[in-house]
Scaffold this motif. Structure first.
Motif, PDB file in Angstrom:
ATOM      1  N   LYS A 155       0.829  -1.202   0.000  1.00  0.00           N
ATOM      2  CA  LYS A 155       0.000   0.000   0.000  1.00  0.00           C
ATOM      3  C   LYS A 155       0.865   1.254   0.000  1.00  0.00           C
ATOM      4  N   PHE A 156       1.966   1.232   0.784  1.00  0.00           N
ATOM      5  CA  PHE A 156       2.853   2.398   0.853  1.00  0.00           C
ATOM      6  C   PHE A 156       3.591   2.634  -0.469  1.00  0.00           C
ATOM      7  N   THR A 157       3.852   1.549  -1.247  1.00  0.00           N
ATOM      8  CA  THR A 157       4.565   1.734  -2.519  1.00  0.00           C
ATOM      9  C   THR A 157       3.729   2.547  -3.512  1.00  0.00           C
ATOM     10  N   ARG A 158       2.406   2.585  -3.286  1.00  0.00           N
ATOM     11  CA  ARG A 158       1.537   3.326  -4.201  1.00  0.00           C
ATOM     12  C   ARG A 158       1.358   4.776  -3.765  1.00  0.00           C
ATOM     13  N   ILE A 159       1.956   5.130  -2.624  1.00  0.00           N
ATOM     14  CA  ILE A 159       1.839   6.490  -2.096  1.00  0.00           C
ATOM     15  C   ILE A 159       3.155   7.223  -2.297  1.00  0.00           C
ATOM     16  N   LYS A 160       3.086   8.413  -2.781  1.00  0.00           N
ATOM     17  CA  LYS A 160       4.292   9.224  -2.923  1.00  0.00           C
ATOM     18  C   LYS A 160       4.555   9.935  -1.603  1.00  0.00           C
ATOM     19  N   MET A 161       5.636   9.466  -0.908  1.00  0.00           N
ATOM     20  CA  MET A 161       5.930   9.987   0.418  1.00  0.00           C
ATOM     21  C   MET A 161       6.940  11.133   0.333  1.00  0.00           C
ATOM     22  N   THR A 162       6.738  12.134   1.189  1.00  0.00           N
ATOM     23  CA  THR A 162       7.695  13.241   1.263  1.00  0.00           C
ATOM     24  C   THR A 162       8.926  12.787   2.035  1.00  0.00           C
ATOM     25  N   GLN A 163       9.993  13.586   1.926  1.00  0.00           N
ATOM     26  CA  GLN A 163      11.221  13.279   2.636  1.00  0.00           C
ATOM     27  C   GLN A 163      10.984  13.282   4.151  1.00  0.00           C
ATOM     28  N   GLU A 164      10.143  14.195   4.629  1.00  0.00           N
ATOM     29  CA  GLU A 164       9.851  14.273   6.063  1.00  0.00           C
ATOM     30  C   GLU A 164       9.109  13.027   6.541  1.00  0.00           C
ATOM     31  N   GLN A 165       8.171  12.544   5.712  1.00  0.00           N
ATOM     32  CA  GLN A 165       7.445  11.330   6.083  1.00  0.00           C
ATOM     33  C   GLN A 165       8.379  10.129   6.165  1.00  0.00           C
ATOM     34  N   LYS A 166       9.286  10.031   5.172  1.00  0.00           N
ATOM     35  CA  LYS A 166      10.237   8.916   5.167  1.00  0.00           C
ATOM     36  C   LYS A 166      11.136   8.956   6.402  1.00  0.00           C
ATOM     37  N   GLU A 167      11.630  10.158   6.734  1.00  0.00           N
ATOM     38  CA  GLU A 167      12.507  10.288   7.889  1.00  0.00           C
ATOM     39  C   GLU A 167      11.774   9.949   9.188  1.00  0.00           C
ATOM     40  N   CYS A 168      10.523  10.384   9.260  1.00  0.00           N
ATOM     41  CA  CYS A 168       9.730  10.090  10.449  1.00  0.00           C
ATOM     42  C   CYS A 168       9.538   8.579  10.628  1.00  0.00           C
ATOM     43  N   ILE A 169       9.178   7.891   9.549  1.00  0.00           N
ATOM     44  CA  ILE A 169       8.986   6.436   9.593  1.00  0.00           C
ATOM     45  C   ILE A 169      10.302   5.729   9.937  1.00  0.00           C
ATOM     46  N   LEU A 170      11.404   6.161   9.329  1.00  0.00           N
ATOM     47  CA  LEU A 170      12.705   5.539   9.593  1.00  0.00           C
ATOM     48  C   LEU A 170      13.129   5.749  11.044  1.00  0.00           C
ATOM     49  N   ASP A 171      12.834   6.925  11.602  1.00  0.00           N
ATOM     50  CA  ASP A 171      13.173   7.183  13.005  1.00  0.00           C
ATOM     51  C   ASP A 171      12.389   6.258  13.937  1.00  0.00           C
ATOM     52  N   LEU A 172      11.083   6.100  13.643  1.00  0.00           N
ATOM     53  CA  LEU A 172      10.269   5.199  14.466  1.00  0.00           C
ATOM     54  C   LEU A 172      10.760   3.752  14.343  1.00  0.00           C
ATOM     55  N   GLN A 173      11.125   3.357  13.118  1.00  0.00           N
ATOM     56  CA  GLN A 173      11.638   2.012  12.893  1.00  0.00           C
ATOM     57  C   GLN A 173      12.943   1.796  13.642  1.00  0.00           C
ATOM     58  N   ALA A 174      13.864   2.760  13.565  1.00  0.00           N
ATOM     59  CA  ALA A 174      15.153   2.642  14.249  1.00  0.00           C
ATOM     60  C   ALA A 174      14.957   2.533  15.762  1.00  0.00           C
ATOM     61  N   TYR A 175      14.018   3.323  16.311  1.00  0.00           N
ATOM     62  CA  TYR A 175      13.769   3.260  17.748  1.00  0.00           C
ATOM     63  C   TYR A 175      13.190   1.890  18.136  1.00  0.00           C
ATOM     64  N   ALA A 176      12.220   1.423  17.342  1.00  0.00           N
ATOM     65  CA  ALA A 176      11.585   0.139  17.653  1.00  0.00           C
ATOM     66  C   ALA A 176      12.595  -1.002  17.634  1.00  0.00           C
ATOM     67  N   LEU A 177      13.506  -0.988  16.639  1.00  0.00           N
ATOM     68  CA  LEU A 177      14.503  -2.056  16.528  1.00  0.00           C
ATOM     69  C   LEU A 177      15.579  -1.955  17.607  1.00  0.00           C
ATOM     70  N   SER A 178      15.734  -0.782  18.211  1.00  0.00           N
ATOM     71  CA  SER A 178      16.753  -0.609  19.247  1.00  0.00           C
ATOM     72  C   SER A 178      16.311  -1.186  20.594  1.00  0.00           C
TER      73      SER A 178
END
Length: 495
Positions: free
Chosen positions: A210-233
């Motif tokens: 579903k996300f591959t069909r959405i054009k995400m902004t750089q801020e959205q990508k960074e926000c998701i990556l930050d949440l992912q990095a925290y969760a994996l830590s």
């Protein structure tokens, strides 16, 4: 030839045997192949001049289990099959005696009933000495007496080994139900986790598509990556008391519902378990529209949940591996010749196997293992049986939520003015009702038990005492209501 029915006993043999007292050349030659007579000079075989020749056909009876023994036997020709009737009434073949075997000395010397059934295999010839002839042989022939007593000692040692082995198998049998329970719990947990993990992976796949069909902004990508990095830590769920956890889940679920998140109450516990609150989600809340924000949190929860499920599977499989290792260590300890044993590891394996019993009674187990405990180099076996019986007795003795302590240490005891002995010490203490004073003198006697009928065999502490002695050690105990302690000392070498 002695004509015997299969149900005929030794007493019948006395009447029906055709006697032949001459030691002809063939008999002498066969006697020279009998191990207990090999050291005897030919002229000394006169000790056997009162022996009777007994000839048997196939499947005729020589001895009957449970009957009083009257004869000492030497097998010259043929073979004899030895069997034993079990407590369930089944007759079990044990082994075959070859020519040259001598037997019957144990019941005569120890005044015990015959322990096995013995029958002929095909045509068989034996020499038979009655009780008077046997005692004459023991008195007049020192060399034969020495050999017979040595043979008896070997038989008794073999019998003791069989008894210890049977006790170990009985111990494993009583533990089998608990072990199945122990194995079932982690197995079921791993299966549930694997099933949930499959669902999570399917959900992650659908959300990623579903996300591959959405054009995400750089801020959205960074926000998701930050949440992912925290969760994996976060390596493991946070430890919170029940009230704190409930309050945090309720607060986050209410905030997410306000933000129009689907399944907010289902997502909240997983996110709270890694320390995420409303403040931690403000970035995503501000960057994503309501629908996409809901998908982003669902994706984050699926990822966190999957990591926790993998940890559950790892823990469950590790538990199964620990149990298998403990059972193998318990069952195979003592196999082979010279071996090196770690007492702490041996006790740990037994504790793993008995773990369900501790949990069922909610027993507080206190362990105090010495870190520098030396290894035991020995040819003896049965170490695990010591701990099994002592701990099992302690578990039975304490009440619900009782207390058991097991401790190991090293100590040096002076043997005389010039030498001293180093020992490993092991103590098992419980706060149960104690052993009555009138019972304490008999506590190590075989078949003596203070437990209810059907609960104890009375073999446990007798077996423990025998195994400790085989290791060259000592076992002592003290007991009073609320404090019973068994102390085992095993020698490790000269200090």
């Amino acid at each position: 030839m002695v004509e015997l029915r299969e149900d005929m006993s030794e007493s019948t043999l006395i009447a029906d045997a055709k006697l032949g007292r001459e030691l002809d050349a063939d008999t002498v030659a066969k006697l020279r192949n009998v191990p207990i007579l090999q050291s005897l000079a030919v002229d000394k075989l006169v000790c056997l001049e009162n022996a009777d020749n007994v000839y048997l056909k196939d499947a005729e009876t020589v001895a009957v289990q449970g009957e009083v023994a009257h004869f000492f036997w030497i097998l010259l020709d043929g073979e004899l099959r030895v069997s034993q009737v079990t407590t369930e009434g089944h007759e079990m073949n044990m082994y075959v005696l070859p020519p040259g075997s001598a037997f019957g000395e144990v019941p005569l010397l120890a005044n015990l009933p015959t322990a096995v059934n013995i029958r002929s295999v095909a045509n068989t010839r034996l020499l038979r000495l009655d009780e008077d002839g046997f005692w004459t042989l023991m008195t007049a022939c020192p060399e034969v007496r020495k050999a017979i007593l040595g043979n008896m000692a070997m038989r008794i040692q073999k019998m003791q080994s069989i008894v210890i082995h049977q006790e170990k198998m009985a111990s494993l049998g009583t533990l089998a139900a608990g072990l199945m329970h122990e194995l079932n719990n982690p197995g079921a947990a791993a299966r549930r986790a694997a099933s949930q993990l499959r669902e999570n992976l399917m959900r992650l796949h659908a959300l990623s598509a579903k996300f591959t069909r959405i054009k995400m902004t750089q801020e959205q990508k960074e926000c998701i990556l930050d949440l992912q990095a925290y969760a994996l830590s976060v390596k493991a769920p946070l430890r919170m008391n029940s009230l704190e956890q409930s309050d945090a889940e309720e607060a986050l679920a209410e905030w997410m519902e306000t933000a129009e998140i689907e399944n907010a109450w289902k997502l909240a516990p997983t996110l709270v378990s890694i320390g995420i609150d409303a403040k931690g989600l403000m970035c995503a809340h501000s960057e994503f529209p309501a629908g996409e924000f809901s998908d982003a949190l669902s994706w984050l929860e699926a990822m966190v949940s999957s990591m926790q499920l993998v940890a559950t599977i790892e823990e469950s499989i590790g538990r199964v591996s620990d149990l298998v290792h403990a059972v193998k260590s318990y069952a195979y300890e003592g196999k082979g010749q010279k071996q090196t044993l770690d007492v702490n590891d041996s006790i740990h394996a037994t504790l793993v196997i008995l773990g369900h019993k501790f949990r069922e009674k909610e027993i507080v187990l206190e362990k105090d293992f010495a870190a520098d405990l030396p290894l035991l180099n020995t040819e003896c076996s049965g170490l695990n049986q010591i701990w099994t019986n002592l701990l099992d007795n302690a578990i039975d003795a304490v009440s619900q939520k009782g207390h058991i302590k097991i401790r190991t240490w090293t100590e040096v005891i002076e043997k005389d003015s010039t030498t001293s002995q180093k020992y490993i010490g092991i103590s098992v203490t419980d706060n149960g009702s104690g052993i009555p004073i009138v019972c304490q003198r008999q506590i190590f006697d075989p078949f003596y038990t203070t437990k209810q009928v059907g609960v104890g065999t009375g073999l446990g502490l007798g077996i423990v005492h025998r195994i400790v002695e085989q290791f060259g050690g000592r076992i002592l105990f003290s007991s009073e209501p609320g404090n019973t302690e068994f102390v085992v000392r095993l020698p490790t070498g000269t200090a």
